[in-house]
Design a protein around this motif. Structure first.
Motif, PDB file in Angstrom:
ATOM      1  N   MET A 271      44.333  43.235  41.895  1.00  0.00           N
ATOM      2  CA  MET A 271      45.439  42.219  41.811  1.00  0.00           C
ATOM      3  C   MET A 271      46.183  42.874  40.472  1.00  0.00           C
TER       4      MET A 271
ATOM      5  N   TYR B   1      48.774  42.659  37.450  1.00  0.00           N
ATOM      6  CA  TYR B   1      49.541  41.580  36.353  1.00  0.00           C
ATOM      7  C   TYR B   1      50.274  42.467  35.573  1.00  0.00           C
TER       8      TYR B   1
ATOM      9  N   PRO C 128      40.468  42.819  38.918  1.00  0.00           N
ATOM     10  CA  PRO C 128      40.109  41.908  39.904  1.00  0.00           C
ATOM     11  C   PRO C 128      40.531  40.410  40.125  1.00  0.00           C
ATOM     12  N   ASP C 129      40.572  39.914  38.687  1.00  0.00           N
ATOM     13  CA  ASP C 129      41.192  38.444  38.749  1.00  0.00           C
ATOM     14  C   ASP C 129      41.539  38.300  37.419  1.00  0.00           C
ATOM     15  N   MET C 130      41.965  36.869  37.209  1.00  0.00           N
ATOM     16  CA  MET C 130      42.612  36.467  36.011  1.00  0.00           C
ATOM     17  C   MET C 130      41.821  36.684  34.638  1.00  0.00           C
ATOM     18  N   ASP C 131      40.386  36.506  34.947  1.00  0.00           N
ATOM     19  CA  ASP C 131      39.353  36.435  33.713  1.00  0.00           C
ATOM     20  C   ASP C 131      39.422  37.782  33.474  1.00  0.00           C
TER      21      ASP C 131
ATOM     22  N   PRO D 256      51.082  37.287  36.901  1.00  0.00           N
ATOM     23  CA  PRO D 256      50.900  37.785  38.411  1.00  0.00           C
ATOM     24  C   PRO D 256      51.987  38.682  38.804  1.00  0.00           C
TER      25      PRO D 256
ATOM     26  N   SER E 196      47.670  32.091  42.839  1.00  0.00           N
ATOM     27  CA  SER E 196      48.688  33.068  42.667  1.00  0.00           C
ATOM     28  C   SER E 196      48.181  33.803  41.492  1.00  0.00           C
ATOM     29  N   ALA E 197      47.759  33.257  40.506  1.00  0.00           N
ATOM     30  CA  ALA E 197      47.164  34.179  39.270  1.00  0.00           C
ATOM     31  C   ALA E 197      45.662  34.899  39.673  1.00  0.00           C
ATOM     32  N   ASN E 198      45.342  34.390  40.508  1.00  0.00           N
ATOM     33  CA  ASN E 198      43.915  34.673  40.852  1.00  0.00           C
ATOM     34  C   ASN E 198      42.750  34.407  39.931  1.00  0.00           C
ATOM     35  N   ILE E 199      42.684  33.256  39.714  1.00  0.00           N
ATOM     36  CA  ILE E 199      41.824  32.664  38.737  1.00  0.00           C
ATOM     37  C   ILE E 199      40.224  32.603  39.614  1.00  0.00           C
ATOM     38  N   ALA E 200      39.432  33.260  39.283  1.00  0.00           N
ATOM     39  CA  ALA E 200      38.269  33.435  40.201  1.00  0.00           C
ATOM     40  C   ALA E 200      37.209  32.225  39.968  1.00  0.00           C
TER      41      ALA E 200
END
Lengths: 122, 406
Positions: A1, A3, A86-89, A112, B156-160
């Motif tokens: 992903m 950003y 991979p993700d927001m975190d 994103p 959309s922000a891909n919060i896992a």
């Protein structure tokens, strides 16, 4: 992903930083990009100062070219990077390690990127 | 709340969260999964009330939610390929880890604070949007929009949907515990209304227990579970038959739930054993002193004041200072005068907080300054938005009797 990280700072506060600190900070930034090289996608850039900015907008007589940024804000974007994590975190964790985060007036906005254009199709 | 409603509430809160998590994983879309479960919950509320609950409520919900999710995906042209290649429905997994991961996502710091609680109530606890709107007295449309925005951001922000790694766990847990704490307080103040078919306070006690059990090394998680259990143990004494608020001082202590108080004490011991004190544990300790006191007069006020001193080190907020002053005032007349001075020093930060004026009124009354007390009570009344509190303050204004403000 993917950003985009938008690095913002406060120009008034930036002007007060001495040369030695700036040099030390550049070194830290270089190291940070090297350490996390695998997380960056192509296309990021550091930007020249906001005083070099030009804005084009629509006026009564068509397009108008004016000096300066679109927004008269003290916080300006000094650069941006595209990361692929991979993700927001993971994006937050990387951003928290940005060496200049502690400098007063600094912040990083995480947005994103649109990668799946099918979401706009009806 | 009827017994059917209670059974419904218990089933829904047990099943909704893990179901949202497992459907999110299966379909790869949190928004679709959450919406599908929400519709299944609404269907259950109608159907189970009419026909009684099914023999296997979890399987019923799972089937309904899966069907809803498949329908939603089929409706989306672009998703058609995905909908036909998903795996056949698996047996519902009652994974505490799934629920915990979902809870961390719903309480993610990247979401607007006001959206976290609403989303948690829907996705993790299985409330419907109208139930949440009624509980918080907010406009349903506004609330729905808030939830939609938060869900879209998760997607959309891909919060896992994952439990944070150890190094970030304590920090992220703070946000989760804050949401559960607010859930309880909202429920504790407003759950007496006749229109409520979910007891938010009971749901919050349950959720705090789930969090503590899932993260057994987190002292503050146990502390919050203890605090909420102890507070909730007193709930049947907090309102009189007419729905009026009864203050701690005047509560019929025989109505308190002794088993729940003992459970709260056990939870607090569990927290204390981890030797990592924090604000929830200290608040729980204060609640435990109250819960085990034979009467208001025979309460160990010195112990309570000491605990407030410790709490101030973790939470130096004006509200904590106010509560400490109220406790100090119980130690004697001289202390009451000092407490009033302490309270008055908080006038600036707490001017808009109704309990500041209520506490000040109580102290003024105890010192025989009735006219000033009446003025403070009127200010408190003008600032409260809760019906039960409003009635109590009105009654206090009329009787001018000494009452407790906590």
């Amino acid at each position: 992903m993917k950003y985009v990280l938008m690095f913002t700072s406060n120009t008034d506060l930036d002007a007060t930083i001495n040369k030695e600190t700036l040099e030390a900070d550049y070194k830290k930034i270089y190291e940070w990009f090297t350490t996390h090289a695998d997380k960056f996608a192509d296309g990021g850039a550091e930007l020249l100062g906001v005083e070099t900015s030009t804005t084009v907008k629509h006026g009564d007589a068509g397009a108008v070219v004016v000096d300066g940024p679109f927004n008269e804000a003290k916080e300006v974007i000094g650069g941006f990077s595209i990361i692929d994590v991979p993700d927001m975190d993971a994006a937050v964790a990387l951003t928290k390690s940005w060496p200049l985060l502690e400098r007063p007036g600094n912040a990083v906005e995480i947005r994103p990127m649109v990668e799946d254009y099918s979401q706009f199709e009806q | 709340m009827t017994s059917t409603d209670r059974l419904l509430a218990q089933t829904l809160r047990e099943e909704a969260g893990p179901l949202v998590a497992s459907l999110s994983r299966r379909f790869g879309d949190f928004d679709v999964a959450e919406e599908a479960v929400q519709s299944a919950v609404a269907e259950a509320l109608t159907s189970w009330r009419r026909d009684g609950p099914p023999s296997r409520p979890a399987a019923w919900l799972h089937t309904a939610a899966s069907r809803n999710a498949m329908d939603a995906l089929r409706r989306r042209d672009r998703q058609r390929a995905l909908a036909t290649r998903v795996d056949p429905p698996a047996e519902p997994r009652t994974g505490t880890d799934d629920r915990l991961a979902l809870l961390f996502a719903c309480c993610h710091p990247a979401l607007a604070p006001e959206a976290r609680l609403a989303l948690t109530l829907r996705a993790v606890v299985g409330l419907t949007t109208p139930q949440i709107a009624r509980a918080f007295l907010v406009n349903e449309t506004t609330l729905a929009q808030r939830i939609v925005r938060a869900k879209r951001k998760i997607v959309s922000a891909n919060i896992a949907l994952t439990v944070p790694p150890d190094r970030e766990l304590t920090e992220r847990l703070t946000d989760v515990l804050a949401v559960v704490y607010v859930m309880f307080n909202e429920g504790f103040v407003s759950s007496s209304g006749p229109t409520q078919d979910r007891d938010l306070a009971a749901d919050a006690v349950w959720l705090a227990g789930v969090v503590a059990t899932s993260l057994p090394r987190e002292a503050e998680a146990w502390g919050l579970a203890a605090l909420l259990t102890l507070q909730h143990a007193r709930s049947s004494a907090r309102f009189d038959e007419a729905g009026g608020l009864v203050l701690l001082r005047d509560q019929d202590r025989s109505l308190w739930d002794g088993d729940a108080i003992a459970e709260g004490d056990r939870l607090l011991e569990r927290a204390a054993a981890l030797r990592s004190p924090g604000r929830y544990q200290l608040q729980a300790a204060i609640a435990a002193v109250h819960a085990t006191a034979p009467s208001w007069a025979d309460t160990d006020w010195l112990q309570i004041v000491t605990l407030y001193e410790l709490l101030l080190e973790h939470d130096p907020s004006p509200v904590t200072r106010l509560n400490r002053a109220v406790a100090v005032a119980q130690l004697g007349r001289r202390q009451a005068e000092a407490a009033l001075a302490d309270v008055e020093a908080l006038a600036e930060p707490l001017a808009a907080y109704h309990l500041f004026h209520a506490a000040r009124a109580e102290l003024l009354t105890s010192l025989g300054r009735d006219a000033e007390a009446a003025r403070a009570n009127r200010q408190a009344l003008a600032l409260t938005s809760n019906d039960a509190e409003r009635r109590l303050l009105t009654q206090r204004l009329h009787s001018r009797a000494l009452e407790d403000g906590t």
